[in-house]
Design an enzyme around this catalytic site. Structure first.
Site, PDB file in Angstrom:
ATOM      1  N   ARG A   1       3.199   0.940  -4.968  1.00  0.00           N
ATOM      2  CA  ARG A   1       2.231   2.193  -4.910  1.00  0.00           C
ATOM      3  C   ARG A   1       2.562   3.413  -4.591  1.00  0.00           C
ATOM      4  O   ARG A   1       3.264   3.525  -2.880  1.00  0.00           O
ATOM      5  CB  ARG A   1       1.054   1.517  -3.863  1.00  0.00           C
TER       6      ARG A   1
ATOM      7  N   HIS B   1      -2.934   4.877   0.187  1.00  0.00           N
ATOM      8  CA  HIS B   1      -3.536   3.688   0.066  1.00  0.00           C
ATOM      9  C   HIS B   1      -4.834   3.769  -0.847  1.00  0.00           C
ATOM     10  O   HIS B   1      -5.177   3.765  -1.961  1.00  0.00           O
ATOM     11  CB  HIS B   1      -3.519   3.114   1.202  1.00  0.00           C
TER      12      HIS B   1
ATOM     13  N   TYR C   1       4.050   5.775   7.850  1.00  0.00           N
ATOM     14  CA  TYR C   1       4.323   4.770   8.297  1.00  0.00           C
ATOM     15  C   TYR C   1       5.861   4.002   7.556  1.00  0.00           C
ATOM     16  O   TYR C   1       6.224   2.847   6.974  1.00  0.00           O
ATOM     17  CB  TYR C   1       3.407   3.710   8.484  1.00  0.00           C
TER      18      TYR C   1
HETATM   19  C1  TPP Z   1     -11.952  -8.171   3.577  1.00  0.00           C
HETATM   20  C2  TPP Z   1     -11.531  -7.512   3.955  1.00  0.00           C
HETATM   21  N1  TPP Z   1     -11.162  -7.205   5.036  1.00  0.00           N
HETATM   22  C3  TPP Z   1     -10.317  -5.813   5.185  1.00  0.00           C
HETATM   23  C4  TPP Z   1     -10.616  -5.116   3.861  1.00  0.00           C
HETATM   24  C5  TPP Z   1     -10.103  -2.985   4.400  1.00  0.00           C
HETATM   25  N2  TPP Z   1      -8.839  -2.748   3.432  1.00  0.00           N
HETATM   26  C6  TPP Z   1      -8.981  -2.789   2.754  1.00  0.00           C
HETATM   27  S1  TPP Z   1      -7.546  -2.197   1.752  1.00  0.00           S
HETATM   28  C7  TPP Z   1      -7.220  -3.470   2.241  1.00  0.00           C
HETATM   29  C8  TPP Z   1      -6.079  -3.823   2.299  1.00  0.00           C
HETATM   30  C9  TPP Z   1      -5.122  -4.401   0.526  1.00  0.00           C
HETATM   31  O1  TPP Z   1      -4.239  -4.830   0.450  1.00  0.00           O
HETATM   32  P1  TPP Z   1      -4.012  -5.011  -0.844  1.00  0.00           P
HETATM   33  O2  TPP Z   1      -4.178  -6.790  -1.100  1.00  0.00           O
HETATM   34  O3  TPP Z   1      -2.247  -5.857  -1.547  1.00  0.00           O
HETATM   35  O4  TPP Z   1      -4.041  -4.475  -2.379  1.00  0.00           O
HETATM   36  P2  TPP Z   1      -3.717  -2.819  -2.361  1.00  0.00           P
HETATM   37  O5  TPP Z   1      -4.777  -2.091  -2.051  1.00  0.00           O
HETATM   38  O6  TPP Z   1      -2.563  -2.704  -1.896  1.00  0.00           O
HETATM   39  O7  TPP Z   1      -3.777  -2.656  -3.993  1.00  0.00           O
HETATM   40  C10 TPP Z   1      -7.738  -3.749   3.517  1.00  0.00           C
HETATM   41  C11 TPP Z   1      -7.111  -4.265   4.730  1.00  0.00           C
HETATM   42  C12 TPP Z   1     -11.456  -4.970   3.143  1.00  0.00           C
HETATM   43  N3  TPP Z   1     -11.934  -4.145   2.411  1.00  0.00           N
HETATM   44  N4  TPP Z   1     -12.046  -6.066   3.041  1.00  0.00           N
END
Ligand code: TPP
Ligand code: MG
Length: 370
Positions: free
Chosen positions: A265, A269, A278
């Site tokens: 990425r 985010h 970070y």
């Molecule tokens: C059930 C839930 N827990 C927490 C969140 C908050 N949250 C949004 S994105 C994220 C991280 C996701 O990381 P990843 O699965 O690696 O996907 P990326 O964003 O890197 O594509 C979190 C914890 C959420 N949206 N849903």
């Protein structure tokens, strides 16, 4: 069961152990399994993949700027993940059903979502954007990992219907720590559901590096659930296309598959995040050298004498797509504030009626002030 990871003693070496067809410098390498799946891919098709990736990046850049200018509520950049998205999505049939997460702009666009649909989603002008049944693609999921269960349920339905389509769930590295994703893998294996899980391992789950969630490659978990698995270079669009063709065929004819696309990425985010707090600038620079678009361009330059002229036309198309996105957002007619209550429930609901009355009274307060 195909699992291409070969155990290595050195952690760095093990983490780089991915199936690959194009090296970062653009040279083609052979892979005993993947080669056969892209033997038919012509220069014209490679150009198509290049065009798709460049246009995705332009939509992404435009979306980011529009959010910064206050025109969109939020934007989840896909910068750096174009190959993982375009390569895998291009391998599917229109009748397969895709369950994407919020980051899959390239996937939903390949399925048929328009630029206006994408802009609508992030401006919040509609409860959903495209019609999921029109393009066999569910609404982008924000709840981490939830779509993996939806995909397995859908795949079980496909099997009952006797059809030979597949369902595909896209999620990130962080999502693999969620119960939903693990439960989905148990169900997929137990019911031999025709489903492919595509994990885009972009190295980060917001500010959590992947190493915190996985001390060994994520694809290595899947065989333990009874799934075939492959770990592919997610910045190599040709390898992603080949791996997904293999995975889709396996899901159609044998059973569920887990594909880990190792990518990065490159942006934050979301537009609400500041990654400089970070992560090291050096890490970003390392991955910039593996940029998926530059990689395919380098490969095409080697094999296609007319590539630079073609790339110039793609650059013009991309300006047009950027203007189209901006135009779509700026010409969007804001919906009435009260419309937020529409389509929440199919039947009248007393709690919602109460909230509606309160909100109407709140809005009326502004009219008096004016
Ligand atoms: C059930 C839930 N827990 C927490 C969140 C908050 N949250 C949004 S994105 C994220 C991280 C996701 O990381 P990843 O699965 O690696 O996907 P990326 O964003 O890197 O594509 C979190 C914890 C959420 N949206 N849903
Ligand atoms: Mg991630």
């Amino acid at each position: 069961m195909v699992y291409t990871l070969t155990p290595a003693d050195d952690t760095d070496e093990r983490l780089d152990d991915v199936a690959r067809l194009i090296r970062p410098d653009g040279t083609r390498v052979s892979d005993p399994l993947l080669d056969a799946w892209v033997a038919d891919v012509s220069v014209t098709e490679l150009r198509g993949l290049y065009r798709d990736m460049v246009l995705q990046r332009r939509i992404d850049t435009e979306g980011f700027s529009l959010q910064r200018q206050g025109q969109l509520g939020l934007w989840a950049p896909s910068l750096g993940q174009e190959a993982a998205q375009i390569g895998t999505a291009r391998a599917l049939r229109p009748s397969d059903f895709v369950f994407p997460s919020y980051r899959e702009i390239g996937v939903v666009r390949t399925r048929g979502a328009t630029i206006e649909d994408i802009a609508n989603t992030w401006r919040g002008e509609k409860n959903s954007s495209y019609d999921p049944y029109a393009i066999n693609t569910a609404t982008m999921q924000i709840i981490i990992g939830a779509q993996s269960l939806h995909a397995v349920g859908y795949a079980m339905g496909i099997r009952r219907d006797g059809a030979d389509d597949i369902a595909v769930a896209y999620f990130g590295d962080g999502a693999t720590s969620q119960g939903d994703v693990n439960e989905a893998m148990v169900f997929a294996a137990s019911y031999n559901a025709p489903v492919v899980f595509v994990c885009q391992n972009n190295q980060w789950a917001i500010s959590e590096p992947v190493g915190v969630q996985a001390s060994a490659p994520i694809a290595g978990r899947a065989p333990g659930f009874g799934l075939a698995a492959m770990r592919v270079d997610g910045n190599d669009v040709l390898a992603c296309l080949a791996a997904m063709r293999w995975a889709a065929d396996h899901a159609r004819t044998e059973g569920p598959v887990f594909l880990e696309a190792v990518t990065y990425r490159m942006g934050p985010h979301t537009t609400s995040d500041d990654p400089t707090r970070y992560r090291d600038a050096d890490e970003l620079e390392d991955w910039r050298r593996k940029d998926p678009i530059d990689r395919l361009a380098a490969h095409l330059r080697d094999i296609d004498p007319e590539f630079d002229a073609f790339a110039a036309t793609v650059a013009l198309d991309s300006d047009e797509v950027g203007a189209q996105m901006r135009g779509a957002v700026l010409n969007m007619k804001p919906r009435g504030a009260m419309e937020v209550f529409d389509h929440v429930y199919a039947e009248p609901h007393s709690g919602l009626e109460r909230q509606k009355a309160e909100f109407a009274a709140y809005l009326a307060g502004f009219e008096t002030e004016a």
